[in-house]
Design an enzyme around this catalytic site. Structure first.
Site, mmCIF file in Angstrom:
data_model
loop_
_atom_site.group_PDB
_atom_site.id
_atom_site.type_symbol
_atom_site.label_atom_id
_atom_site.label_comp_id
_atom_site.label_asym_id
_atom_site.label_seq_id
_atom_site.Cartn_x
_atom_site.Cartn_y
_atom_site.Cartn_z
ATOM 1 N N CYS A 106 0.287 32.701 11.228
ATOM 2 C CA CYS A 106 0.531 33.522 12.414
ATOM 3 C C CYS A 106 1.198 32.755 13.550
ATOM 4 O O CYS A 106 0.857 32.940 14.715
ATOM 5 C CB CYS A 106 -0.795 34.049 12.908
ATOM 6 S SG CYS A 106 -1.831 32.690 13.451
ATOM 7 N N ARG B 40 4.119 19.295 6.561
ATOM 8 C CA ARG B 40 5.155 18.325 6.894
ATOM 9 C C ARG B 40 6.386 18.920 7.586
ATOM 10 O O ARG B 40 6.890 18.348 8.558
ATOM 11 C CB ARG B 40 5.580 17.519 5.661
ATOM 12 C CG ARG B 40 4.431 16.745 4.998
ATOM 13 C CD ARG B 40 4.900 15.683 4.020
ATOM 14 N NE ARG B 40 5.449 14.537 4.705
ATOM 15 C CZ ARG B 40 6.726 14.300 4.853
ATOM 16 N NH1 ARG B 40 7.616 15.101 4.325
ATOM 17 N NH2 ARG B 40 7.139 13.251 5.516
ATOM 18 N N TYR C 95 6.484 17.189 11.145
ATOM 19 C CA TYR C 95 7.418 16.053 11.270
ATOM 20 C C TYR C 95 8.869 16.499 11.223
ATOM 21 O O TYR C 95 9.762 15.656 11.094
ATOM 22 C CB TYR C 95 7.197 15.045 10.133
ATOM 23 C CG TYR C 95 5.772 14.624 9.930
ATOM 24 C CD1 TYR C 95 5.117 13.837 10.865
ATOM 25 C CD2 TYR C 95 5.074 15.015 8.789
ATOM 26 C CE1 TYR C 95 3.794 13.460 10.661
ATOM 27 C CE2 TYR C 95 3.757 14.636 8.585
ATOM 28 C CZ TYR C 95 3.124 13.860 9.533
ATOM 29 O OH TYR C 95 1.830 13.486 9.329
ATOM 30 N N GLU D 88 0.838 -1.212 0.000
ATOM 31 C CA GLU D 88 0.000 0.000 0.000
ATOM 32 C C GLU D 88 0.865 1.252 0.000
ATOM 33 O O GLU D 88 0.863 2.031 0.961
ATOM 34 C CB GLU D 88 -0.873 0.019 1.257
ATOM 35 C CG GLU D 88 -1.755 -1.186 1.433
ATOM 36 C CD GLU D 88 -2.341 -1.276 2.842
ATOM 37 O OE1 GLU D 88 -1.851 -0.593 3.769
ATOM 38 O OE2 GLU D 88 -3.285 -2.043 3.014
HETATM 39 N N1 LLP Z 1 -1.061 1.724 4.624
HETATM 40 C C1 LLP Z 1 -1.503 2.153 5.827
HETATM 41 C C2 LLP Z 1 -2.375 1.302 6.616
HETATM 42 C C3 LLP Z 1 -1.081 3.401 6.303
HETATM 43 O O1 LLP Z 1 -1.486 3.811 7.505
HETATM 44 C C4 LLP Z 1 -0.217 4.206 5.513
HETATM 45 C C5 LLP Z 1 0.213 5.518 5.982
HETATM 46 C C6 LLP Z 1 0.184 3.748 4.244
HETATM 47 C C7 LLP Z 1 -0.258 2.485 3.845
HETATM 48 C C8 LLP Z 1 1.064 4.541 3.313
HETATM 49 O O2 LLP Z 1 2.307 4.853 3.867
HETATM 50 P P1 LLP Z 1 3.441 5.521 2.913
HETATM 51 O O3 LLP Z 1 3.781 4.530 1.834
HETATM 52 O O4 LLP Z 1 2.869 6.766 2.343
HETATM 53 O O5 LLP Z 1 4.581 5.799 3.830
HETATM 54 N N2 LLP Z 1 1.475 12.110 6.942
HETATM 55 C C9 LLP Z 1 2.728 11.392 7.158
HETATM 56 C C10 LLP Z 1 2.642 9.966 6.765
HETATM 57 C C11 LLP Z 1 1.508 9.274 7.481
HETATM 58 C C12 LLP Z 1 1.320 7.916 7.012
HETATM 59 C C13 LLP Z 1 0.099 7.302 7.603
HETATM 60 N N3 LLP Z 1 -0.148 5.995 7.100
HETATM 61 C C14 LLP Z 1 3.864 12.099 6.412
HETATM 62 O O6 LLP Z 1 3.596 13.100 5.749
HETATM 63 O O7 LLP Z 1 5.022 11.681 6.526
#
Ligand code: LLP
Length: 410
Positions: free
Chosen positions: A337, A307, A311, A268
């Site tokens: 702000c 981000r 983070y 995913e």
């Molecule tokens: N599958 C599930 C169940 C997830 O919770 C996530 C991400 C993904 C797949 C995809 O993960 P990726 O391949 O994008 O790393 N907003 C944060 C990242 C949060 C990810 C949450 N879950 C950021 O900007 O780094």
């Protein structure tokens, strides 16, 4: 993004021209880059039935969803709204994996009615599901593998103190529930976190999934979640997808042989598919020298790209209005702000008011995490495909800010 004819271009289109045509702030996505990333992933896994379930949450514009669908992916959705968005974009229910957490049983029921694959991540809900559906609706179970990995604490979700998944230590309990309700478990799922560099982490996750899978009959797939790390900083190492593909494919094939059936292997990815495709184009409003820094104030901020502040994430910044001349050190800040640093102490080609800056890696979790904080409008989005620019979301207007407010006539 490459320099051609003294311009930063993507697919032959000059980014400064796009900023002029559509205004700033502007999200621009390179559709070809997304298609290339899908190919890289597809090619990395050999001799296994790979299913890519694009993580909708990373970038959920319906045109992006349609694009990845054309490239042959399914989707992962974490809310009923994402499920509906994916269906609206043309995905068949069976192509959609629904992986929510902390949602009501009513939301699960809605998802069952829509016909998508249900992924359950807690025992009470599994029991509820069993009481209601018995073995009539296939289900996947999300396990927490207790692996501590990921870019930072907010996005590490597979460790022992995380709210996600059912602890692998509770497998016995899960098996009792499965038996008691005669649940039709067709898949097992883990997602360890985001920004995971090491192939070994995916292998460790695989071993844990295989161990659990040995306890279930009739599985159809194992889902390894997302989390591949992409390069943000110069010199950053990204996950070696070929290595993950080789090692995990081999381990998976061996497991399928032992299990006695050729299961599907699901991933995913969010960031891996869309992060690098995206640029946030912003305009310089002011250059402000203080005793400690020279701030470049732009017409965007944490309301559009959270981000860096959320983070501590590094996003590359390029002054696309200047190709030549000296560099100076700047701190790029937004117009919100509160402390709103986009990039601290960066060398940029000398910046002037009106210059356009391109913020890199803005495809994943950029627009999708944007807000109207400070009552600011959200940007427009443009998708570049086959050398053409397509407006895929119009810039918000002041009416959007008022749209859902009710004036009670005070
Ligand atoms: N599958 C599930 C169940 C997830 O919770 C996530 C991400 C993904 C797949 C995809 O993960 P990726 O391949 O994008 O790393 N907003 C944060 C990242 C949060 C990810 C949450 N879950 C950021 O900007 O780094």
């Amino acid at each position: 993004m490459e320099i051609i004819n003294q311009q930063y271009q993507i697919q032959g289109l000059a980014l400064t021209e796009l900023a002029k045509q559509y205004g700033t702030p502007l999200y621009v996505y390179d559709g070809q880059k997304i298609l290339d990333q899908v190919k890289v992933l597809q090619n990395a896994f050999t001799d296994v039935k790979l299913r890519i379930k694009y993580a909708t949450k990373a970038l959920s514009n319906i045109n992006i969803l349609k694009l990845v669908k054309k490239a042959g992916t399914g989707v992962d959705a974490v809310s009923i709204e994402e499920v509906k968005l994916c269906m609206h974009a043309g995905f068949e229910p069976h192509e959609i994996m629904y992986t929510p957490n902390s949602v009501s049983f009513e939301e699960f029921q809605e998802a069952v009615e829509l016909g998508v694959m249900i992924n359950i991540d807690n025992i009470p809900m599994l029991e509820h599901f069993g009481t209601y559906y018995g073995n009539k609706v296939p289900v996947c179970i999300r396990l927490n593998p207790h692996i501590l990995a990921g870019g930072n604490a907010k996005i590490s979700v597979g460790h022992i103190d995380s709210k996600f998944g059912i602890s692998i230590l509770q497998l016995k309990h899960v098996l009792k529930v499965v038996e008691a309700y005669d649940l039709q478990v067709v898949g097992l799922h883990v997602h360890t976190g985001s920004d995971i560099l090491d192939a070994e982490v995916f292998l460790k996750g695989a071993e844990i999934l295989f161990d659990a899978a040995r306890e279930f009959k009739g599985l159809k797939f194992l889902d390894f979640g997302g989390g591949f790390k992409v390069a943000y900083e110069p010199g950053d190492i990204a996950t070696d997808i070929k290595e993950v593909g080789n090692k995990v494919s081999k381990a998976f094939k061996d497991f399928c042989k032992e299990y006695g059936s050729e299961l599907e292997i699901w991933f995913e990815p969010g960031k891996f598919l869309v992060s690098e495709s995206g640029y946030l184009l912003v305009k310089v409003n002011v250059i402000k020298a203080t005793p400690a820094s020279t701030f470049v104030g732009v017409d965007s901020g944490l309301n559009h790209l959270i981000r860096p502040m959320m983070y501590d994430a590094y996003h590359g910044v390029v002054n696309i209005s200047k190709l030549d001349g000296p560099e100076r050190v700047y701190t790029v800040v937004g117009y919100i702000c509160e402390t709103d640093t986009i990039a601290a102490d960066r060398k940029l080609k000398e910046v002037q008011e009106g210059d356009i800056l391109a913020i890199k890696n803005a495809g994943a979790y950029g627009f999708s995490m944007s807000s109207n904080y400070n009552s600011r409008l959200r940007p427009a989005e443009v998708l570049l495909l086959d050398g053409k620019a397509h407006l895929i979301r119009e810039r918000e207007t002041f009416d959007d800010i008022l749209k859902h407010q009710i004036d009670i006539g005070l």
